[in-house]
Design a protein around this motif. Structure first.
Motif, PDB file in Angstrom:
ATOM      1  N   ALA A  27      -6.362  67.232 108.006  1.00 31.10           N
ATOM      2  CA  ALA A  27      -4.835  67.675 108.045  1.00 31.10           C
ATOM      3  C   ALA A  27      -4.062  68.307 108.463  1.00 31.10           C
ATOM      4  O   ALA A  27      -3.197  67.782 109.562  1.00 31.10           O
ATOM      5  CB  ALA A  27      -4.127  67.662 105.918  1.00 31.10           C
ATOM      6  N   HIS A  86      -7.025  75.737 107.597  1.00 35.95           N
ATOM      7  CA  HIS A  86      -7.915  74.540 107.173  1.00 35.95           C
ATOM      8  C   HIS A  86      -9.315  75.584 106.473  1.00 35.95           C
ATOM      9  O   HIS A  86      -9.696  75.390 104.969  1.00 35.95           O
ATOM     10  CB  HIS A  86      -9.196  73.767 108.034  1.00 35.95           C
ATOM     11  CG  HIS A  86     -10.347  73.335 108.214  1.00 35.95           C
ATOM     12  ND1 HIS A  86     -10.728  72.622 106.491  1.00 35.95           N
ATOM     13  CD2 HIS A  86     -11.677  73.618 108.319  1.00 35.95           C
ATOM     14  CE1 HIS A  86     -11.924  72.740 106.499  1.00 35.95           C
ATOM     15  NE2 HIS A  86     -12.126  72.814 107.729  1.00 35.95           N
ATOM     16  N   TRP A 138     -10.937  62.230 109.203  1.00 39.18           N
ATOM     17  CA  TRP A 138     -11.166  62.796 108.180  1.00 39.18           C
ATOM     18  C   TRP A 138     -13.150  62.487 108.502  1.00 39.18           C
ATOM     19  O   TRP A 138     -13.736  62.349 108.364  1.00 39.18           O
ATOM     20  CB  TRP A 138     -10.343  62.381 107.676  1.00 39.18           C
ATOM     21  CG  TRP A 138     -11.163  61.951 106.063  1.00 39.18           C
ATOM     22  CD1 TRP A 138     -11.192  62.872 104.904  1.00 39.18           C
ATOM     23  CD2 TRP A 138     -11.492  60.554 105.662  1.00 39.18           C
ATOM     24  NE1 TRP A 138     -11.684  62.723 104.209  1.00 39.18           N
ATOM     25  CE2 TRP A 138     -12.088  61.263 104.203  1.00 39.18           C
ATOM     26  CE3 TRP A 138     -12.368  59.119 105.869  1.00 39.18           C
ATOM     27  CZ2 TRP A 138     -12.587  60.250 103.629  1.00 39.18           C
ATOM     28  CZ3 TRP A 138     -12.459  58.531 105.059  1.00 39.18           C
ATOM     29  CH2 TRP A 138     -13.058  58.862 103.908  1.00 39.18           C
ATOM     30  N   THR A 144      -4.828  67.288 112.083  1.00 37.35           N
ATOM     31  CA  THR A 144      -3.406  66.542 112.535  1.00 37.35           C
ATOM     32  C   THR A 144      -2.430  67.126 112.453  1.00 37.35           C
ATOM     33  O   THR A 144      -1.432  66.659 113.154  1.00 37.35           O
ATOM     34  CB  THR A 144      -3.073  64.898 111.315  1.00 37.35           C
ATOM     35  OG1 THR A 144      -4.768  64.700 111.072  1.00 37.35           O
ATOM     36  CG2 THR A 144      -1.653  64.513 111.607  1.00 37.35           C
ATOM     37  N   ALA A 145      -1.915  68.080 111.492  1.00 40.64           N
ATOM     38  CA  ALA A 145      -0.772  69.048 111.949  1.00 40.64           C
ATOM     39  C   ALA A 145      -0.804  69.967 113.182  1.00 40.64           C
ATOM     40  O   ALA A 145       0.562  69.550 113.836  1.00 40.64           O
ATOM     41  CB  ALA A 145      -0.543  70.181 111.115  1.00 40.64           C
ATOM     42  N   ALA A 148      -5.444  60.850 112.308  1.00 38.66           N
ATOM     43  CA  ALA A 148      -6.441  61.422 111.523  1.00 38.66           C
ATOM     44  C   ALA A 148      -7.336  60.712 111.090  1.00 38.66           C
ATOM     45  O   ALA A 148      -7.820  61.416 110.337  1.00 38.66           O
ATOM     46  CB  ALA A 148      -4.748  61.172 110.730  1.00 38.66           C
ATOM     47  N   LEU A 171     -10.748  66.613 104.157  1.00 39.01           N
ATOM     48  CA  LEU A 171      -9.151  66.034 104.245  1.00 39.01           C
ATOM     49  C   LEU A 171      -8.957  67.684 104.732  1.00 39.01           C
ATOM     50  O   LEU A 171      -7.255  67.078 105.229  1.00 39.01           O
ATOM     51  CB  LEU A 171      -9.453  65.610 102.719  1.00 39.01           C
ATOM     52  CG  LEU A 171      -9.937  64.481 101.534  1.00 39.01           C
ATOM     53  CD1 LEU A 171      -9.395  64.021 100.299  1.00 39.01           C
ATOM     54  CD2 LEU A 171      -8.945  63.853 102.466  1.00 39.01           C
ATOM     55  N   THR A 172      -8.846  68.472 103.885  1.00 44.83           N
ATOM     56  CA  THR A 172      -8.386  69.589 104.793  1.00 44.83           C
ATOM     57  C   THR A 172      -8.191  69.756 106.478  1.00 44.83           C
ATOM     58  O   THR A 172      -7.588  70.404 106.964  1.00 44.83           O
ATOM     59  CB  THR A 172      -8.802  70.842 103.923  1.00 44.83           C
ATOM     60  OG1 THR A 172      -9.788  71.270 104.451  1.00 44.83           O
ATOM     61  CG2 THR A 172      -8.424  70.942 102.730  1.00 44.83           C
TER      62      THR A 172
END
Length: 284
Positions: A159, A142, A207, A162-163, A203, A155-156
Protein backbone atom coordinates in the motif's frame (compact mmCIF):
# COMPACT_ATOMS: atom_id res chain seq x y z
CA UNK A 1 36.52 12.50 39.10
CA UNK A 2 36.27 14.00 35.64
CA UNK A 3 39.67 12.55 34.80
CA UNK A 4 38.53 9.13 36.00
CA UNK A 5 35.47 9.21 33.75
CA UNK A 6 37.61 10.28 30.80
CA UNK A 7 40.04 7.43 31.45
CA UNK A 8 37.18 4.92 31.58
CA UNK A 9 35.74 6.25 28.30
CA UNK A 10 39.16 6.00 26.67
CA UNK A 11 39.56 2.40 27.81
CA UNK A 12 36.06 1.50 26.56
CA UNK A 13 36.77 3.03 23.15
CA UNK A 14 40.07 1.20 22.75
CA UNK A 15 38.92 -2.22 23.92
CA UNK A 16 39.13 -4.92 21.22
CA UNK A 17 35.44 -5.76 21.65
CA UNK A 18 34.36 -2.20 20.89
CA UNK A 19 36.67 -1.90 17.89
CA UNK A 20 35.51 -5.25 16.54
CA UNK A 21 31.86 -4.32 17.00
CA UNK A 22 32.36 -1.04 15.19
CA UNK A 23 34.08 -2.79 12.29
CA UNK A 24 31.29 -5.36 12.06
CA UNK A 25 28.69 -2.59 12.11
CA UNK A 26 30.38 -0.71 9.31
CA UNK A 27 30.73 -3.88 7.28
CA UNK A 28 27.04 -4.61 7.81
CA UNK A 29 26.07 -1.11 6.67
CA UNK A 30 28.28 -1.41 3.61
CA UNK A 31 26.72 -4.76 2.65
CA UNK A 32 23.24 -3.28 3.06
CA UNK A 33 24.22 -0.35 0.86
CA UNK A 34 25.65 -2.72 -1.76
CA UNK A 35 22.53 -4.89 -1.75
CA UNK A 36 20.31 -1.84 -2.18
CA UNK A 37 22.37 -0.41 -5.07
CA UNK A 38 22.32 -3.77 -6.87
CA UNK A 39 18.59 -4.16 -6.26
CA UNK A 40 17.92 -0.66 -7.60
CA UNK A 41 19.98 -1.37 -10.72
CA UNK A 42 17.96 -4.54 -11.27
CA UNK A 43 14.73 -2.54 -10.93
CA UNK A 44 15.85 -0.08 -13.60
CA UNK A 45 16.98 -2.91 -15.89
CA UNK A 46 13.71 -4.81 -15.43
CA UNK A 47 11.64 -2.27 -17.38
CA UNK A 48 13.84 -2.65 -20.49
CA UNK A 49 16.81 -5.03 -20.34
CA UNK A 50 19.85 -2.95 -21.42
CA UNK A 51 22.28 -5.67 -22.55
CA UNK A 52 22.52 -8.08 -25.47
CA UNK A 53 22.56 -11.52 -23.86
CA UNK A 54 21.63 -15.05 -24.82
CA UNK A 55 19.18 -15.39 -21.93
CA UNK A 56 17.39 -12.03 -21.75
CA UNK A 57 16.20 -10.14 -24.82
CA UNK A 58 17.51 -6.63 -25.30
CA UNK A 59 14.97 -3.86 -24.66
CA UNK A 60 12.31 -6.18 -23.25
CA UNK A 61 10.80 -6.06 -19.73
CA UNK A 62 11.82 -8.74 -17.23
CA UNK A 63 8.99 -9.09 -14.74
CA UNK A 64 10.65 -11.57 -12.38
CA UNK A 65 13.72 -9.34 -12.11
CA UNK A 66 11.53 -6.53 -10.81
CA UNK A 67 9.98 -8.90 -8.27
CA UNK A 68 13.46 -9.92 -7.09
CA UNK A 69 14.53 -6.28 -6.80
CA UNK A 70 11.62 -5.27 -4.57
CA UNK A 71 12.07 -8.43 -2.52
CA UNK A 72 15.66 -7.41 -1.75
CA UNK A 73 14.48 -3.92 -0.80
CA UNK A 74 11.84 -5.30 1.56
CA UNK A 75 14.33 -7.74 3.08
CA UNK A 76 16.81 -4.97 3.87
CA UNK A 77 14.12 -2.56 5.10
CA UNK A 78 12.77 -5.11 7.57
CA UNK A 79 16.21 -5.44 9.11
CA UNK A 80 16.73 -1.75 9.73
CA UNK A 81 16.65 -0.96 13.43
CA UNK A 82 15.88 2.77 13.23
CA UNK A 83 13.43 4.98 11.31
CA UNK A 84 16.45 6.86 9.94
CA UNK A 85 17.85 3.62 8.52
CA UNK A 86 14.53 2.86 6.81
CA UNK A 87 14.30 6.35 5.34
CA UNK A 88 17.83 6.40 3.92
CA UNK A 89 17.63 2.83 2.63
CA UNK A 90 14.47 3.58 0.63
CA UNK A 91 15.85 6.92 -0.55
CA UNK A 92 19.06 5.29 -1.79
CA UNK A 93 17.12 2.58 -3.61
CA UNK A 94 14.74 5.03 -5.28
CA UNK A 95 17.47 7.51 -6.24
CA UNK A 96 19.66 4.87 -7.90
CA UNK A 97 16.69 3.24 -9.63
CA UNK A 98 15.25 6.51 -10.95
CA UNK A 99 18.65 7.92 -11.96
CA UNK A 100 19.20 4.90 -14.20
CA UNK A 101 15.60 4.95 -15.43
CA UNK A 102 15.86 8.67 -16.31
CA UNK A 103 19.29 8.33 -17.97
CA UNK A 104 17.82 9.32 -21.32
CA UNK A 105 17.40 12.83 -19.92
CA UNK A 106 21.20 13.14 -19.84
CA UNK A 107 21.33 12.49 -23.59
CA UNK A 108 18.58 15.03 -24.22
CA UNK A 109 20.23 17.73 -22.08
CA UNK A 110 23.91 17.15 -22.84
CA UNK A 111 24.14 15.67 -26.33
CA UNK A 112 21.32 17.64 -27.96
CA UNK A 113 20.73 20.47 -25.51
CA UNK A 114 24.38 21.41 -25.15
CA UNK A 115 24.30 21.42 -21.34
CA UNK A 116 27.63 20.67 -19.65
CA UNK A 117 27.99 16.98 -18.80
CA UNK A 118 28.38 17.51 -15.06
CA UNK A 119 25.30 19.72 -14.98
CA UNK A 120 23.26 17.16 -16.92
CA UNK A 121 24.35 14.39 -14.55
CA UNK A 122 23.53 16.59 -11.57
CA UNK A 123 20.10 17.43 -12.97
CA UNK A 124 19.22 13.75 -13.49
CA UNK A 125 20.40 12.75 -10.01
CA UNK A 126 18.68 15.78 -8.48
CA UNK A 127 15.37 14.87 -10.10
CA UNK A 128 15.73 11.25 -8.99
CA UNK A 129 16.59 12.34 -5.45
CA UNK A 130 13.59 14.67 -5.23
CA UNK A 131 11.20 12.01 -6.52
CA UNK A 132 12.88 9.41 -4.34
CA UNK A 133 11.58 11.27 -1.29
CA UNK A 134 8.13 9.88 -2.06
CA UNK A 135 9.45 6.35 -1.56
CA UNK A 136 11.50 7.24 1.51
CA UNK A 137 8.42 8.71 3.19
CA UNK A 138 6.36 5.71 2.10
CA UNK A 139 8.91 3.35 3.66
CA UNK A 140 8.79 5.35 6.90
CA UNK A 141 4.98 5.14 6.86
CA UNK A 142 5.16 1.38 6.29
CA UNK A 143 7.47 0.99 9.29
CA UNK A 144 5.01 2.88 11.47
CA UNK A 145 1.98 0.86 10.37
CA UNK A 146 3.38 -2.61 9.69
CA UNK A 147 2.79 -4.19 13.11
CA UNK A 148 4.22 -7.56 14.10
CA UNK A 149 2.13 -9.73 11.78
CA UNK A 150 4.08 -10.65 8.63
CA UNK A 151 0.97 -10.71 6.42
CA UNK A 152 -0.08 -7.23 7.58
CA UNK A 153 3.47 -6.01 7.03
CA UNK A 154 3.52 -7.17 3.41
CA UNK A 155 0.17 -5.47 2.79
CA UNK A 156 1.25 -2.17 4.32
CA UNK A 157 4.43 -2.28 2.24
CA UNK A 158 2.42 -2.78 -0.96
CA UNK A 159 0.00 0.00 0.00
CA UNK A 160 2.77 2.45 0.92
CA UNK A 161 4.75 1.64 -2.22
CA UNK A 162 1.69 2.16 -4.42
CA UNK A 163 0.91 5.46 -2.68
CA UNK A 164 4.45 6.64 -3.52
CA UNK A 165 4.02 5.54 -7.14
CA UNK A 166 0.71 7.40 -7.42
CA UNK A 167 2.14 10.53 -5.82
CA UNK A 168 5.14 10.52 -8.13
CA UNK A 169 2.97 10.03 -11.18
CA UNK A 170 0.24 12.55 -10.39
CA UNK A 171 1.12 15.00 -7.62
CA UNK A 172 3.15 18.16 -8.36
CA UNK A 173 5.47 16.57 -10.91
CA UNK A 174 3.35 14.00 -12.68
CA UNK A 175 6.53 12.22 -13.76
CA UNK A 176 5.54 8.57 -13.66
CA UNK A 177 8.24 7.32 -16.03
CA UNK A 178 9.45 3.82 -15.15
CA UNK A 179 6.66 2.88 -12.74
CA UNK A 180 6.76 -0.63 -11.28
CA UNK A 181 3.93 -1.84 -13.49
CA UNK A 182 5.96 -1.10 -16.63
CA UNK A 183 8.11 -4.17 -15.95
CA UNK A 184 5.01 -6.36 -16.12
CA UNK A 185 3.78 -5.63 -19.64
CA UNK A 186 4.86 -9.21 -20.30
CA UNK A 187 4.45 -11.96 -17.72
CA UNK A 188 1.65 -13.38 -15.55
CA UNK A 189 0.68 -10.02 -14.01
CA UNK A 190 0.13 -8.34 -17.39
CA UNK A 191 -3.31 -9.93 -17.55
CA UNK A 192 -4.43 -7.84 -14.56
CA UNK A 193 -3.70 -4.52 -16.30
CA UNK A 194 -7.17 -4.19 -17.96
CA UNK A 195 -8.78 -4.69 -14.54
CA UNK A 196 -6.58 -2.70 -12.13
CA UNK A 197 -4.30 -0.62 -14.39
CA UNK A 198 -0.56 -0.13 -14.20
CA UNK A 199 -0.62 1.02 -10.57
CA UNK A 200 -2.73 -1.94 -9.53
CA UNK A 201 -0.27 -4.28 -11.19
CA UNK A 202 2.53 -2.51 -9.33
CA UNK A 203 0.68 -3.01 -6.04
CA UNK A 204 0.30 -6.74 -6.68
CA UNK A 205 3.98 -6.97 -7.62
CA UNK A 206 5.03 -5.16 -4.43
CA UNK A 207 2.90 -7.45 -2.28
CA UNK A 208 4.25 -10.59 -3.93
CA UNK A 209 7.81 -9.29 -3.60
CA UNK A 210 7.35 -8.66 0.12
CA UNK A 211 5.85 -12.11 0.49
CA UNK A 212 8.86 -13.76 -1.13
CA UNK A 213 11.22 -11.76 1.06
CA UNK A 214 9.47 -12.92 4.25
CA UNK A 215 8.39 -16.39 3.10
CA UNK A 216 9.56 -17.95 6.35
CA UNK A 217 7.39 -15.67 8.42
CA UNK A 218 4.10 -15.56 6.52
CA UNK A 219 1.19 -17.95 6.63
CA UNK A 220 0.38 -20.70 4.19
CA UNK A 221 -2.62 -18.62 3.18
CA UNK A 222 -0.48 -15.86 1.70
CA UNK A 223 1.76 -18.36 -0.06
CA UNK A 224 -1.34 -20.00 -1.54
CA UNK A 225 -2.87 -16.66 -2.59
CA UNK A 226 0.41 -15.61 -4.22
CA UNK A 227 0.59 -18.84 -6.19
CA UNK A 228 -3.03 -18.43 -7.28
CA UNK A 229 -2.44 -14.84 -8.43
CA UNK A 230 0.50 -15.89 -10.59
CA UNK A 231 -1.31 -18.97 -11.89
CA UNK A 232 -4.53 -17.09 -12.65
CA UNK A 233 -2.60 -14.52 -14.67
CA UNK A 234 -2.08 -17.08 -17.41
CA UNK A 235 -5.84 -17.64 -17.77
CA UNK A 236 -7.32 -14.14 -17.28
CA UNK A 237 -6.86 -13.09 -20.93
CA UNK A 238 -9.17 -15.92 -21.97
CA UNK A 239 -11.98 -15.04 -19.56
CA UNK A 240 -13.12 -11.83 -21.23
CA UNK A 241 -12.94 -10.49 -24.78
CA UNK A 242 -12.26 -6.74 -24.69
CA UNK A 243 -12.72 -6.28 -28.46
CA UNK A 244 -14.76 -7.92 -31.21
CA UNK A 245 -13.75 -8.10 -34.90
CA UNK A 246 -15.75 -5.82 -37.22
CA UNK A 247 -14.09 -6.54 -40.56
CA UNK A 248 -10.77 -5.28 -41.89
CA UNK A 249 -9.42 -2.00 -43.23
CA UNK A 250 -6.27 -1.12 -45.14
CA UNK A 251 -3.98 1.56 -43.68
CA UNK A 252 -0.62 3.08 -44.48
CA UNK A 253 1.74 3.91 -41.63
CA UNK A 254 4.29 6.69 -42.10
CA UNK A 255 7.08 7.24 -39.60
CA UNK A 256 9.82 9.77 -40.17
CA UNK A 257 13.37 9.41 -38.93
CA UNK A 258 14.99 12.80 -38.26
CA UNK A 259 18.20 12.98 -36.28
CA UNK A 260 17.79 15.17 -33.20
CA UNK A 261 20.75 17.30 -34.31
CA UNK A 262 18.92 18.12 -37.59
CA UNK A 263 15.37 18.41 -36.30
CA UNK A 264 15.19 22.19 -36.28
CA UNK A 265 17.38 22.87 -39.32
CA UNK A 266 15.49 24.67 -42.09
CA UNK A 267 16.76 22.46 -44.90
CA UNK A 268 16.78 19.05 -43.23
CA UNK A 269 14.44 19.26 -40.26
CA UNK A 270 10.70 19.48 -39.79
CA UNK A 271 9.92 21.25 -43.12
CA UNK A 272 11.67 18.48 -45.07
CA UNK A 273 9.83 15.84 -43.04
CA UNK A 274 6.44 17.45 -43.70
CA UNK A 275 7.20 17.61 -47.42
CA UNK A 276 8.11 13.92 -47.36
CA UNK A 277 4.85 13.06 -45.54
CA UNK A 278 2.84 14.97 -48.15
CA UNK A 279 4.59 13.16 -50.95
CA UNK A 280 4.03 9.74 -49.43
CA UNK A 281 0.36 10.44 -48.70
CA UNK A 282 -0.14 11.43 -52.30
CA UNK A 283 1.24 8.11 -53.44
CA UNK A 284 -0.95 6.00 -51.14
Amino acid sequence: MVQGIADQAHVAMTRPDGAHGLAVGRRYQFLNFLFIVVAAALAAASTAWPLHTAVLEYGKPVWWLQIASLAILYFVLERQTTPRGVFWTALTYATVDLSMTFSWLYVAMHVYGGLAAWMAVGAVIGLALALGLYYALAAALHRKLRGKNACISTLTFAAAWTAAELARGTWLTGFGWGATGYAHTAGPLAAYAPYVGAYGVGAIAAWISAGFASVCGISRTQITVTALILFAGFFLPHLHEWTTPQGTISVTLLQGNIAQSEKFEESTGVPAALAWYEEQIGRS
